[in-house]
Each structure stands twice: as C-alpha cells, then as structure tokens.
Enzyme design. Structure first.
Site, PDB file in Angstrom:
ATOM      1  N   SER A  59      -3.612  -3.280  -0.654  1.00  0.00           N
ATOM      2  CA  SER A  59      -2.497  -4.069  -0.125  1.00  0.00           C
ATOM      3  C   SER A  59      -2.995  -5.452   0.288  1.00  0.00           C
ATOM      4  O   SER A  59      -3.987  -5.553   1.018  1.00  0.00           O
ATOM      5  CB  SER A  59      -1.911  -3.330   1.081  1.00  0.00           C
ATOM      6  OG  SER A  59      -0.826  -4.030   1.602  1.00  0.00           O
ATOM      7  N   ALA A  60      -2.312  -6.498  -0.161  1.00  0.00           N
ATOM      8  CA  ALA A  60      -2.799  -7.876   0.041  1.00  0.00           C
ATOM      9  C   ALA A  60      -2.851  -8.289   1.515  1.00  0.00           C
ATOM     10  O   ALA A  60      -3.724  -9.073   1.910  1.00  0.00           O
ATOM     11  CB  ALA A  60      -1.919  -8.849  -0.744  1.00  0.00           C
ATOM     12  N   HIS A  61      -1.932  -7.754   2.325  1.00  0.00           N
ATOM     13  CA  HIS A  61      -1.867  -8.277   3.705  1.00  0.00           C
ATOM     14  C   HIS A  61      -3.001  -7.782   4.602  1.00  0.00           C
ATOM     15  O   HIS A  61      -3.089  -8.166   5.774  1.00  0.00           O
ATOM     16  CB  HIS A  61      -0.486  -8.009   4.340  1.00  0.00           C
ATOM     17  CG  HIS A  61      -0.239  -6.604   4.796  1.00  0.00           C
ATOM     18  ND1 HIS A  61      -0.381  -6.229   6.112  1.00  0.00           N
ATOM     19  CD2 HIS A  61       0.167  -5.503   4.145  1.00  0.00           C
ATOM     20  CE1 HIS A  61      -0.055  -4.943   6.229  1.00  0.00           C
ATOM     21  NE2 HIS A  61       0.281  -4.488   5.039  1.00  0.00           N
TER      22      HIS A  61
ATOM     23  N   ASN B 107      -7.836   3.956   8.787  1.00  0.00           N
ATOM     24  CA  ASN B 107      -7.287   2.769   9.453  1.00  0.00           C
ATOM     25  C   ASN B 107      -7.391   2.833  10.969  1.00  0.00           C
ATOM     26  O   ASN B 107      -7.393   1.806  11.633  1.00  0.00           O
ATOM     27  CB  ASN B 107      -5.821   2.564   9.044  1.00  0.00           C
ATOM     28  CG  ASN B 107      -5.018   3.836   9.081  1.00  0.00           C
ATOM     29  OD1 ASN B 107      -5.359   4.817   8.411  1.00  0.00           O
ATOM     30  ND2 ASN B 107      -3.978   3.847   9.873  1.00  0.00           N
TER      31      ASN B 107
ATOM     32  N   CYS C  40       1.603   1.704  12.371  1.00  0.00           N
ATOM     33  CA  CYS C  40       2.712   2.398  11.736  1.00  0.00           C
ATOM     34  C   CYS C  40       3.179   3.590  12.559  1.00  0.00           C
ATOM     35  O   CYS C  40       4.293   4.030  12.426  1.00  0.00           O
ATOM     36  CB  CYS C  40       2.301   2.879  10.344  1.00  0.00           C
ATOM     37  SG  CYS C  40       1.268   1.697   9.508  1.00  0.00           S
TER      38      CYS C  40
ATOM     39  N   GLN D  13      -7.722  -0.211   3.535  1.00  0.00           N
ATOM     40  CA  GLN D  13      -8.527  -0.811   4.620  1.00  0.00           C
ATOM     41  C   GLN D  13      -9.868  -1.372   4.137  1.00  0.00           C
ATOM     42  O   GLN D  13     -10.556  -2.054   4.890  1.00  0.00           O
ATOM     43  CB  GLN D  13      -8.770   0.219   5.731  1.00  0.00           C
ATOM     44  CG  GLN D  13      -7.521   0.548   6.540  1.00  0.00           C
ATOM     45  CD  GLN D  13      -7.037  -0.606   7.423  1.00  0.00           C
ATOM     46  OE1 GLN D  13      -7.809  -1.501   7.799  1.00  0.00           O
ATOM     47  NE2 GLN D  13      -5.755  -0.604   7.750  1.00  0.00           N
TER      48      GLN D  13
ATOM     49  N   THR E 280      11.588  -7.360 -11.109  1.00  0.00           N
ATOM     50  CA  THR E 280      11.064  -8.711 -11.351  1.00  0.00           C
ATOM     51  C   THR E 280       9.854  -8.944 -10.454  1.00  0.00           C
ATOM     52  O   THR E 280       9.901  -8.678  -9.259  1.00  0.00           O
ATOM     53  CB  THR E 280      12.159  -9.752 -11.053  1.00  0.00           C
ATOM     54  OG1 THR E 280      13.254  -9.460 -11.912  1.00  0.00           O
ATOM     55  CG2 THR E 280      11.672 -11.166 -11.291  1.00  0.00           C
TER      56      THR E 280
ATOM     57  N   GLY F  32       0.814  -1.208   0.000  1.00  0.00           N
ATOM     58  CA  GLY F  32       0.000   0.000   0.000  1.00  0.00           C
ATOM     59  C   GLY F  32       0.852   1.264   0.000  1.00  0.00           C
ATOM     60  O   GLY F  32       0.513   2.242  -0.660  1.00  0.00           O
TER      61      GLY F  32
END
Ligand code: PLP
Length: 399
Positions: free
Chosen positions: A212-214, A153, A338, A192, A250, A73
């Site tokens: 964001s995937a997590h 968040n 964070c 979120q 990559t 993110g």
C-alpha cells in the site's frame, strides 16, 4: 491546523513526501486522460502508468505484468484471499493464516469460513513469531493458500517468510510428484515492510504479495497485489477488464505515479533509513525502559520493524496516554489504527499472551523518514510525566 508537532504513528499512515506530490501533480492537472483512451492525452496517462508499473516491479524482482494496482492494502489482501479461494475452491477448501494478521486478511478469512472454507489460524509465540513446524503440520492436501504477513503492524515482529516459502515450494514439488492437481499458493501481506525492508519476491518464495502506497510516503487509496505468473485467481471487480482483467475500474494514474515515485525514493534511501531508524528505535526503547518503571516491550526484541516500538505501561491506560500525548503535540497509537474504534483488546496482543488488562495499557510509537533526534528527545521528556500523572489516577496502578 493540527496541534500535532511530532508524528510517531507512521505505521498508521505516513506523510506524503513532497517529492511524491510533485510527481503526481501533472496527472491531477494537465495529463488527466483516461489511460484506456487512444488519443494522446490517454496515451500519456497510460505511458506514465506503465512506467510506474515497471519501476515498482523492478523494485521487488517481479515482472511488469505481475503487478495489479488496487485501491490499497485492504483490497490487495481481499483480492489475494478471496481471489484464490474463488478460483481454486474446487481443488480444496483449506486456508492457513495466523492469529495476528491484519483485519484485511482475517475478515475475508472469516467471511470464507461462513461459505464452507476451513481456516487454520496459527498461534504465535510470546514474541509474535509463527513456528515453522506448526506451518508444516497444518498443511493438508486440501490446502490451497497460506497467508502470513511479513511484519506485524502492531508489534512489528518480522516473520520467517523465506523459510515458509521453502516449505511451500517443497509441498508444490511433492504434489507434482504425487500428481495432485490442487495448487498451493503463498501470500504475504507486506504492507508494513514494502519500501522499508528489501523485498525480492523470488527470494521470499511468495506467489502473491500485498502493498500500500500510503505506508511509504505515497498517497492513500493506491496499493498493489503482486501476482506470480500462472497463479490462478478470480477478480473481485468485474467491468472493463483493466489490470489484465483482474481489477476493473479506470486507473488512478496520479496515485500510481505517486506510488512509483515513493518506491524510487525508498530504493535510494532504504539502507541508510533502515540503520538510522534502528538506532533511534533501540535508543528510545533503552531510555523508556530505564526511565519508566514496569514497562514491557511487546514483540520480538530484534526481529522487528526498524521503526516500531510497542510497550505496555503498567497502570496507564493506552487511550488515555494517546490523548495526553496528543495534548503535548505528539501523535502515537494504542496499536492498530484500524481497530482503535473497538473497545476489544488488540487480537495481536492477546495472541502473544498479554492479559486483556495489560493489552489495554499498550502504546505504539512508529517513527519514519521525517522523525528527528529532537522529536525523540521531546517524547522522552514528555512521556514519563504523562505516565506518572495517569498512574496517579489509575485504579489498577500499584502507586
Ligand atoms: N495490512 C497491514 C499489515 C496494514 O498495516 C494495513 C493498514 O494499516 C493494511 C493491510 C490495509 O492497508 P490499506 O490502509 O491500504 O487498505
């Protein structure tokens, strides 16, 4: 082994769903090729990546080529803000955002401010909502970007993104009529909400969107920027020209395959989970307010993320509560993971009008796919005792 038994910090990160891990394994093991290689091993990786891109694009009503995979993110937010600024700074140097954005948006804005950009940080009301009239008022012919997060968040407040999208659409039409060449783009940080609320980029009227995937039971270190076709940005990473030239490096094929699996699962479970989490949330809020005196809910009473509870508990310091709950096997947070390294009170809580002292008594519980009724019952059993103990030793407590 962690002593955490009950995880109530899903806004910080979510556990990896075992089904996601399973979908990632082939690309960490046998199908390890570089997606740019032309032999079979590379092409298998490329195929998996492109299939994943399609799954994710479909999920938000986007086209495949509009999805740029990033490292998360933070990178997506940076790419959106600096990318638009670098590519369009010649037309105007004004960006509008809000005072309660994540640091991944605020910091690039501060950075650009030092380089000649003017940033308007819109205030929010006591519930954390931006005022649409303030958005309209802030727009000038110099404005090239508006960035407003879909949901916060820390306090969970959900912003009127569709309505802001309409304002931006209107400005675009007027600029066209007036033959003003400068573009105006609309970005939302959906980190979120992605996978938790239904998202359609066309209905929202956004030009750029970060995820964001997590935060949806996927792996850490992979995210995306949705970039509407025709929107001009400059890349931040230059190199081999990956991701349509917008993000060289990559590709993280296993991470991307995991992200797509996480999206596939979210799509299947979104409606049921939404209802279940709202029920858990509202019951928990009601019980906490009934059982503990002098507690205040922060954020909007109902325009809030289904899994978010943020409260201020008078006379009980936030960090001390997090540590005491940790001793009881419960993981919670004082606000944003964070910013918990800094001693400064949360900029979000200050922006909604809390005093610094009150902001320091805030506690956030964010439930998730693996949260059960039993977990909530355990929390309700532990929390009043923790609060009582801390209030007894607090110099601020009324006792
Ligand atoms: N934006 C919001 C609203 C967030 O909650 C977070 C993470 O906490 C981020 C951006 C950053 O995402 P990432 O951890 O993937 O860099």
């Amino acid at each position: 082994m962690s002593k955490t038994k009950i995880y109530l910090d899903n806004a910080a990160t979510t556990p990896l769903d075992p089904r996601v891990l399973q979908a990632m394994m082939p690309y960490l093991k046998e199908s390890y090729g570089n997606a740019s290689s032309i032999y079979s091993l590379g092409q298998e990786a490329k195929e998996a990546m492109e299939k994943s891109r399609e799954t994710i694009a479909n999920f938000i009503g986007a086209k495949k080529e509009e999805i740029i995979f990033t490292s998360g993110g933070t990178e997506a937010d940076n790419l959106a803000i600096k990318g638009v600024a670098f590519a369009n700074g010649k037309f105007g140097k004004h960006i509008i955002t809000t005072a309660i954005e994540h640091h991944a948006v605020l910091e690039p804005c501060h950075w650009l401010e030092k380089r000649g950009f003017k940033i308007s940080y819109l205030p929010v009301n006591k519930d954390g909502l931006v005022d649409l009239r303030e958005v309209e008022k802030a727009i000038t012919d110099e404005t090239i970007l508006i960035s407003v997060m879909q949901a916060n968040n820390e306090i969970g407040t959900i912003q009127p993104i569709t309505e802001i999208g309409k304002i931006v659409k209107d400005i675009k039409a007027k600029r066209k009529e007036r033959k003003i060449e400068a573009p105006i783009y609309f970005h939302t940080d959906a980190v979120q909400t992605f996978g938790h609320l239904p998202i359609n980029v066309n209905e929202l009227g956004v030009d750029l969107l970060s995820a964001s995937a997590h935060k949806l039971y996927g792996p850490k270190g992979v995210g995306l920027l949705y970039l509407r076709r025709g929107v001009k940005i400059d890349p931040l990473l230059h190199g081999g020209g990956h991701e349509f030239g917008f993000r060289s490096s990559t590709e993280n094929v296993a991470g991307i395959a995991g992200f797509a699996k996480a999206v596939e699962l979210a799509k299947k479970e979104i409606n049921r989970e939404y209802k279940r989490l709202i029920e858990l949330r509202d019951r928990l809020i009601k019980k906490i307010l009934a059982e503990i005196k002098d507690v205040q809910l922060n954020g909007h009473p109902y325009l809030r993320l289904p899994n978010n509870i943020n409260i201020s508990i008078e006379g009980a310091e936030g960090e001390a509560m997090v540590l005491a709950l940790n001793d009881a096997g419960i993981a919670a947070s004082t606000g944003s993971a964070c910013s918990s390294k800094s001693l400064k009170p949360s900029h979000v809580l200050i922006a909604i009008g809390l005093s610094s002292e009150k902001a320091h008594t805030s506690l956030r519980f964010t439930s998730g796919r693996f949260t059960t009724e039993k977990d909530i019952a355990y929390l309700l059993n532990v929390l009043p005792r923790v609060v009582e103990k801390l209030r007894a030793i607090s110099p601020f407590s009324k006792k």
